[in-house]
Design a protein around this motif. Sequence first.
Motif, short mmCIF file in Angstrom:
data_model
loop_
_atom_site.label_atom_id
_atom_site.label_comp_id
_atom_site.label_asym_id
_atom_site.label_seq_id
_atom_site.Cartn_x
_atom_site.Cartn_y
_atom_site.Cartn_z
N ALA A 1 33.62 19.51 40.49
CA ALA A 1 32.34 20.10 40.89
C ALA A 1 31.31 19.98 39.77
O ALA A 1 30.17 20.39 39.93
N ASP B 1 31.77 24.51 50.42
CA ASP B 1 31.46 23.37 49.55
C ASP B 1 32.74 22.86 48.89
O ASP B 1 32.88 21.68 48.63
N ILE B 2 33.63 23.81 48.61
CA ILE B 2 34.92 23.44 48.01
C ILE B 2 36.02 24.26 48.70
O ILE B 2 35.87 25.46 48.90
#
Lengths: 583, 191
Positions: B157, B70-71
């Motif tokens: 985020a 996701d990151i």
Amino acid sequence: MKKLMLGNDAVARGVYEAGATVVSSYPGTPSTEITESLSKYDEIYSEWAPNEKVALEVAAGASIAGARAFSAMKHVGLNVAADPLFTMSYIGSNGGLVIAVADDPGMHSSQNEQDSRHYAIASKTVMLEPADSQEAKDYTIKAFDISEEFDTPVLVRLSTRISHSQSLVELQERREVELKEYTCNPSKNVMMPAMGRRRHVFVEERILKLKKYAEESGINEIELKDRSIGIISSGIAYQYAKEVFPDASFLKIGMPYPLPDKMILDFAGHVHKLIVIEELDPIIEEHCKALGLKVTGKNKLPLCGEYSADLLGHNLLGTEKGTYSLNEDILPVRPPVMCAGCPHRGFYHAVNRLKLIVTGDIGCYTLGALPPLNALDTCICMGAGFTAAHGFNKARGSEFSKKVIGVMGDSTFTHSGITGLVDIIYNKGISTVVVLDNSITGMTGHQNNPVNGFTIKGEKTKQVDIEKLAYAIGFERVRIVDPFDVDNTVKVLREETKADEPSLIIVQRPCALLKSVKYNGCTAVDQEKCRRCMMCMKIGCPAISDIDGRITIDETICVGCGLCTRVCKFGAMALKEDCKVEY
Amino acid sequence: MSTKSIMIVGVGGQGTLLSSRIIGNALIKQGYDVKMSEVHGMAQRGGSVVTYVKYGEKVYSPIVEKASADIILAFEELEAARWISYLKEDGILIMNTQKINPMPVIIGAAEYPKNITAKIKETVGRCISLDALSLAKKAGTVKAVNVVLIGVMAKAAGYDKDLWLEALGNTVPARFLEINKKAFELGYEVD
């Protein structure tokens, strides 16, 4: 309380909670942090031993004397400690005796990819294999209990991804365990043929009892869900398998030796298709086949390297993933390098000037094998740096031997180098051997050792004097040099390799990463003086690059060790004014 | 919730390990199951290093697989390029534009690829690039690159800021805390 813990720290916590009192280990990635972590518990005596054999023997003695005792090592360390392991299998334990052994599938930091489970089978002991940090702690405690209940040493098998992963662990209080009574018992503790024969019978009976334990204790677990696929797996491979097959039925093996036959057959009876997922060798798979089962395993999955969820998905389900990719030719690789300021760099530069053959060894200095230094001819195992040089001597004679040097570090020297020195003297060799003494066990992350004079707890202790030791063994030529004094190092290497008798050269300069080492970085390049002869590029310093036609120092990397200023013939490299390096 | 994955990639010695520990510490405070995987030993010595952080209700494997991060927090440009296939289609790549030459480039056996940042931006959906080294210097030490990047990540985020400052306090030695807080703030301010 739940705490995020490294698998290795969790094993240490298990040793602590199980009430162990004696720990002896030798560092080795990925096992090192277990013993480092244990050294912080005041209730436990801990030490760095010179090697794994010594460590396991110390733990064996402590166990016979009545203590719960422990030793940790990497997979190849167990090769060194195999001798006491096999006989301790016969002797068994008094206080619990537990050995953690960390495999390295994928060889992140090792010279081979051996599977330690073979040792449990061959030594007829027991092996447990945790699949996360919580199990690492729980299984370690269980290992002590099994050791005492069944009168056996117990191996706890880890792997890089268990040892160096962090997950949540529930902490508990330490169990205070009294020393077991010690009584002289030669029929159990003195292994001579007559006693050994009786104990072998005991060992075979013990395996049968342990097989029963494997079936009934709950250490191996069946989880029945979708019956179309049944997976047998253990350790980190189990976690990958759970990700790829979340709905499948599982037999999770927590005890890879001895394996639970009935459970395996029972599980196989419940599922349509049986898959064994295990990294490295097909040990569970072969066992299943011997039980007459048809399994999918190494016919689809590799013997080499570590597994991943992607690999399982691809090989077993044919999953293909779309990924981002740059339209770029192959990216340059980034192999590990010796740090800026590393004393080994100066030494290898000197070696290269003389074009010597180097039989190397295991440690940071193995990195001298890589470009641009390309200095090593061999690296086999700990200790072979000296003994392989002696082999070259005996194979090709004295004149050839004058072009060969054997090299190892200070910690490796006390691990396995001393016997090599004895061999060279005793058998009339003429080899020149070199100890690269950087005052620390470096590659595993800075552990004290017998040469630097500090214990695992940082207390001052007697220091092994390599020079005196070499004289005592019979070496008459012993020299000490500073590797950053490159010219002198070249001179001494030339003199000693020419000699018709054996020599030991001690190359002394502490690791640049030690807190006590203060270089006041950094170096600057005088572009007017630089002739672009590229001599500075030959030392392979990560701080020096040739960017757009200019030799450039990366100030974030340079520590100001000054080696390049000594290599440059035109005085173009100079330490900045506030920078003083003492030679 | 489904499991989320963060990858931290860089060069051995850049402080990737400490940053994964700060991130892990912050996530555990939020009640997640957390697993992290690190690399120690030989690979650490100036080599390409990667650490993984995964969190969610129940995490099995500690390893992040291809196309599932996701990151990605990249400490160095070439390393960002090396690991790009691990980014999820809608994942965020946060990259420090710092360049550290690997040994094959230093000795002239390979060339450091040109315009990596631009090429990455053309390729991935979401990319934040910044000169974290300059911001770290501004905070007081080049060693704070890792915390600058964590600051950027916390903002991008949408993580709660205070939680991260608390995690910093729990992970970083007290005498370096002020510099690191400053580094975090400088990262957090990056758009």
